[in-house]
Design an enzyme around this catalytic site. Sequence first.
Site, PDB file in Angstrom:
ATOM      1  N   THR A  29     -10.790   9.221  -1.822  1.00 23.49           N
ATOM      2  CA  THR A  29     -10.989  10.662  -1.939  1.00 23.49           C
ATOM      3  C   THR A  29     -11.874  11.016  -3.116  1.00 23.49           C
ATOM      4  O   THR A  29     -12.646  11.976  -3.057  1.00 23.49           O
ATOM      5  CB  THR A  29      -9.629  11.370  -2.084  1.00 23.49           C
ATOM      6  OG1 THR A  29      -8.818  11.069  -0.940  1.00 23.49           O
ATOM      7  CG2 THR A  29      -9.798  12.877  -2.183  1.00 23.49           C
ATOM      8  N   TYR A  67     -11.753  16.577   4.669  1.00 23.73           N
ATOM      9  CA  TYR A  67     -12.811  15.872   3.948  1.00 23.73           C
ATOM     10  C   TYR A  67     -12.954  14.465   4.510  1.00 23.73           C
ATOM     11  O   TYR A  67     -12.081  13.959   5.219  1.00 23.73           O
ATOM     12  CB  TYR A  67     -12.519  15.810   2.444  1.00 23.73           C
ATOM     13  CG  TYR A  67     -11.342  14.956   2.067  1.00 23.73           C
ATOM     14  CD1 TYR A  67     -11.500  13.613   1.740  1.00 23.73           C
ATOM     15  CD2 TYR A  67     -10.061  15.487   2.039  1.00 23.73           C
ATOM     16  CE1 TYR A  67     -10.418  12.810   1.396  1.00 23.73           C
ATOM     17  CE2 TYR A  67      -8.965  14.703   1.698  1.00 23.73           C
ATOM     18  CZ  TYR A  67      -9.150  13.375   1.380  1.00 23.73           C
ATOM     19  OH  TYR A  67      -8.076  12.599   1.052  1.00 23.73           O
ATOM     20  N   SER A  87      -8.847   4.629   1.547  1.00 23.05           N
ATOM     21  CA  SER A  87      -7.922   3.570   1.134  1.00 23.05           C
ATOM     22  C   SER A  87      -6.922   3.196   2.206  1.00 23.05           C
ATOM     23  O   SER A  87      -6.254   2.171   2.088  1.00 23.05           O
ATOM     24  CB  SER A  87      -7.207   3.941  -0.161  1.00 23.05           C
ATOM     25  OG  SER A  87      -6.322   5.015   0.026  1.00 23.05           O
ATOM     26  N   THR A 110      -6.059   7.071  -3.042  1.00 22.39           N
ATOM     27  CA  THR A 110      -4.683   7.130  -3.531  1.00 22.39           C
ATOM     28  C   THR A 110      -3.656   6.567  -2.555  1.00 22.39           C
ATOM     29  O   THR A 110      -2.559   6.186  -2.970  1.00 22.39           O
ATOM     30  CB  THR A 110      -4.298   8.581  -3.869  1.00 22.39           C
ATOM     31  OG1 THR A 110      -4.444   9.401  -2.707  1.00 22.39           O
ATOM     32  CG2 THR A 110      -5.172   9.120  -5.000  1.00 22.39           C
ATOM     33  N   ASP A 111      -3.969   6.484  -1.273  1.00 24.76           N
ATOM     34  CA  ASP A 111      -2.968   6.061  -0.290  1.00 24.76           C
ATOM     35  C   ASP A 111      -2.437   4.663  -0.554  1.00 24.76           C
ATOM     36  O   ASP A 111      -1.245   4.399  -0.380  1.00 24.76           O
ATOM     37  CB  ASP A 111      -3.538   6.131   1.128  1.00 24.76           C
ATOM     38  CG  ASP A 111      -3.618   7.552   1.671  1.00 24.76           C
ATOM     39  OD1 ASP A 111      -3.128   8.467   0.973  1.00 24.76           O
ATOM     40  OD2 ASP A 111      -4.166   7.748   2.764  1.00 24.76           O
ATOM     41  N   LYS A 169       2.885   6.597  -5.110  1.00 24.26           N
ATOM     42  CA  LYS A 169       2.457   7.912  -4.649  1.00 24.26           C
ATOM     43  C   LYS A 169       3.660   8.600  -4.027  1.00 24.26           C
ATOM     44  O   LYS A 169       4.313   8.058  -3.140  1.00 24.26           O
ATOM     45  CB  LYS A 169       1.323   7.774  -3.630  1.00 24.26           C
ATOM     46  CG  LYS A 169       0.747   9.119  -3.187  1.00 24.26           C
ATOM     47  CD  LYS A 169      -0.466   8.940  -2.274  1.00 24.26           C
ATOM     48  CE  LYS A 169      -1.035  10.302  -1.901  1.00 24.26           C
ATOM     49  NZ  LYS A 169      -2.254  10.186  -1.063  1.00 24.26           N
ATOM     50  N   GLU A 195      26.580  -4.370  -0.586  1.00 26.44           N
ATOM     51  CA  GLU A 195      27.162  -4.175   0.747  1.00 26.44           C
ATOM     52  C   GLU A 195      26.792  -5.316   1.689  1.00 26.44           C
ATOM     53  O   GLU A 195      27.441  -5.521   2.709  1.00 26.44           O
ATOM     54  CB  GLU A 195      26.706  -2.836   1.326  1.00 26.44           C
ATOM     55  CG  GLU A 195      27.254  -1.618   0.587  1.00 26.44           C
ATOM     56  CD  GLU A 195      26.888  -0.325   1.287  1.00 26.44           C
ATOM     57  OE1 GLU A 195      27.430  -0.061   2.374  1.00 26.44           O
ATOM     58  OE2 GLU A 195      26.044   0.413   0.736  1.00 26.44           O
TER      59      GLU A 195
END
Length: 370
Positions: free
Chosen positions: A56, A69, A102, A135-136, A208, A325
């Site tokens: 981005t 975008y 990304s 950022t992904d 993120k 557990e």
Amino acid sequence: MFSAYRERRLLPFLSIILGMAAVLPTPLHANSREVSGMVEAKASLPRVLVLATGGTISGKADTRSAIGYNAGAVTGEQLIAGVPGLEKLARLKVEQISNIPSQNMNSQVWFRLAERIRAAFEKNEADAVVITHGTDTMEETAFFLDTVIGNSKPIILTGAMRPSTAISADGPANMYEAVKVAATPQTRGRGVLVVMDDAIHAAHWVSKTHTTALETFRSRDAGPVGSVDPASVRFFAPARARIHVDLPQNHQLPRVEVIYAHADMDAAQIDEAVKTGARGIVVAGMGDGNVSEAALAGLDRAVKAGIVVVRSSRVGDGYVNRNVEVDDDRHGLVASLDLNPQKARILLQLLLATDTTTPADIQKAFGEGY
């Protein structure tokens, strides 16, 4: 007669020249010293290699919607040119490793990044590296590089939540602060860091956490390791020990599947992963890494088939501890501790690729340094 006339004609010009000489601000040699000092100051700045991968931060708006975008539409050189003041922080060299959104990030780009960084440091080409990234998957790239690169020189990832053509693009400020952190001597020895929205995060913990907010990156269970603004860089604590695995020489990572747990879960996805050749499975379990009885039976079959199974959690906060557990000892499972599913997958891939294959040894690696 001619000589006198010539002298009278030259006198006004001589007066002008002498007057100009009297008001000259600085002799020529002083200006030379000033330029020389500027050159020396520039040469003393740290050398930062910028590796651009897209995302981005390199995006441009699209008319398909108010916030639409296309990522990876601007080069690294163009991105740097749009950030005033960087030349006062460091001497920059920009290289384009890829130019992709990304969500298309992949292990081959990771290996190219790792090898380029390693070469830059070994050959003394750079004092620090800044990587521009979407950022992904930024947290995954950061964690991979943090795990395989043992050098103490700074490696910083940064990006943006808004494209470069947005009204309030955050990329230029993030880029400026990333270079500032990279150029700060106190950054050495802290591993790979993510710099976004005035915060400095360690690769091990950062995630993120919001689809669109500028403050999307958070370090759950730990908090940021520092803060940055145009005037200062501050770290809150000393550097911590980190997990390290050698970079696989063949640049190949084995197949490891992430399987998301949910109510009414059966073992179909687990059995399919075994059938199609997965060498590892990471379960994004419910709560502290739980799965249904049917799914647990499927994990038992996977372990018997030689598949390494790591229990992580879909929750986001908290640790997945052993033998809570689920009886990990009896089922032969690995607990991810504080690694989320996507980072647990990367660590398991690297361990398997470098011949660490037993659940006991893998569990030790997941807990190393903590």
